[in-house]
Design an enzyme around this catalytic site. Structure first.
Site, PDB file in Angstrom:
ATOM      1  N   LYS A 175      38.028  33.920  38.855  1.00  0.00           N
ATOM      2  CA  LYS A 175      36.923  34.394  38.009  1.00  0.00           C
ATOM      3  C   LYS A 175      37.228  34.024  36.559  1.00  0.00           C
ATOM      4  O   LYS A 175      38.278  34.407  36.013  1.00  0.00           O
ATOM      5  CB  LYS A 175      36.797  35.913  38.182  1.00  0.00           C
ATOM      6  CG  LYS A 175      35.429  36.464  37.907  1.00  0.00           C
ATOM      7  CD  LYS A 175      35.377  37.913  38.384  1.00  0.00           C
ATOM      8  CE  LYS A 175      34.051  38.546  38.083  1.00  0.00           C
ATOM      9  NZ  LYS A 175      34.069  39.985  38.382  1.00  0.00           N
TER      10      LYS A 175
HETATM   11  O1  G3P Z   1      30.568  42.338  38.637  1.00  0.00           O
HETATM   12  C1  G3P Z   1      30.422  42.718  37.304  1.00  0.00           C
HETATM   13  C2  G3P Z   1      30.454  44.171  37.229  1.00  0.00           C
HETATM   14  O2  G3P Z   1      31.725  44.637  37.552  1.00  0.00           O
HETATM   15  C3  G3P Z   1      29.960  44.794  36.004  1.00  0.00           C
HETATM   16  O3  G3P Z   1      29.333  45.924  36.433  1.00  0.00           O
HETATM   17  O4  G3P Z   1      28.390  48.158  36.249  1.00  0.00           O
HETATM   18  O5  G3P Z   1      30.325  47.459  34.793  1.00  0.00           O
HETATM   19  O6  G3P Z   1      28.056  46.542  34.406  1.00  0.00           O
HETATM   20  P1  G3P Z   1      29.019  47.080  35.399  1.00  0.00           P
END
Ligand code: G3P
Length: 217
Positions: free
Chosen positions: A87
């Site tokens: 990633k």
């Molecule tokens: O895959 C990306 C993710 O981990 C971000 O999610 O909910 O932290 O915006 P969030």
């Protein structure tokens, strides 16, 4: 559509795997920290533990922000397990790293994507997956789902093979809308997947079937 779970929590990964519909896992440094996984060696071991639970791709994020550092880290990550996908953040050196990994046949997930232009660059650099963060766009009153639609349109115009991995999915309607828009993959919490199960008419119908069965037996 592939279903990935966005967590570093092994119990939740096991639960999603047991459901039989899981295609992979995404993690990030924040999700690792949330599980109390700190220190390079512990983090690397945790990636292997995740790979041992699931059969599909497991995204492992580089911490370096310079080209050489990303390459060194990425090569270390892919040596851990064949399921690892590197990633890489959508920054200038990240684009160079995506191209380098792509030329070497190493699979990548370009993360922190918030615009069509960034998604176009990721595809040009040969990313395996591109991760537009729809929830975080919604958080700032911008239509995250619209970004999925726009990237789908652009990628289809040129038959780019990069897979659209809808990330920062927060709830079940995000999953359904991403499916309608043609996202190749979604990654979200276990609750967003389990929410797909639910319908009150299913519960009411099942209760009636069971009650009627009991009447006759
Ligand atoms: O895959 C990306 C993710 O981990 C971000 O999610 O909910 O932290 O915006 P969030």
């Amino acid at each position: 559509m592939k279903f990935f779970i966005d967590t570093a929590n092994l119990d939740q990964i096991r639960e999603a795997q047991a459901l039989g519909v899981l295609d992979g896992v995404t993690t990030n440094p924040s999700l690792m920290a949330k599980e109390g996984i700190t220190g390079r060696n512990n983090i690397l071991k945790h990636y292997v533990d995740i790979c041992d639970i699931v059969e599909g791709d497991v995204s492992a994020e580089v911490i370096s922000t310079d080209f050489e550092g990303m390459i060194k880290e990425g090569e270390e990550l892919v040596d851990l397990h064949e399921q690892i996908v590197v990633k890489v953040p959508m920054i200038k050196d990240g684009v160079k790293a995506l191209k380098y990994f792509s030329d070497k046949g190493i699979r990548t997930n370009c993360t922190l994507v918030f615009s069509v232009g960034q998604a176009l660059l990721a595809a040009k650099a040969g990313a395996t997956y591109v991760s537009p963060f729809i929830g975080r766009l919604d958080d700032i009153s911008t239509d995250g789902l619209n970004l999925i639609a726009e990237i789908r349109h652009v990628y289809d115009n040129y038959a780019f093979e990069t897979q659209i991995l809808a990330a920062s999915v927060r709830h079940t309607m995000h999953v359904i809308d991403c499916a309608k828009l043609g996202a190749d993959v979604m990654t979200g919490p276990l609750s967003s997947i389990e929410g797909l199960l639910k319908h009150p008419l299913t519960d009411i119908g099942l209760a009636k079937f069971l009650a009627d069965y009991k009447k006759g037996n």
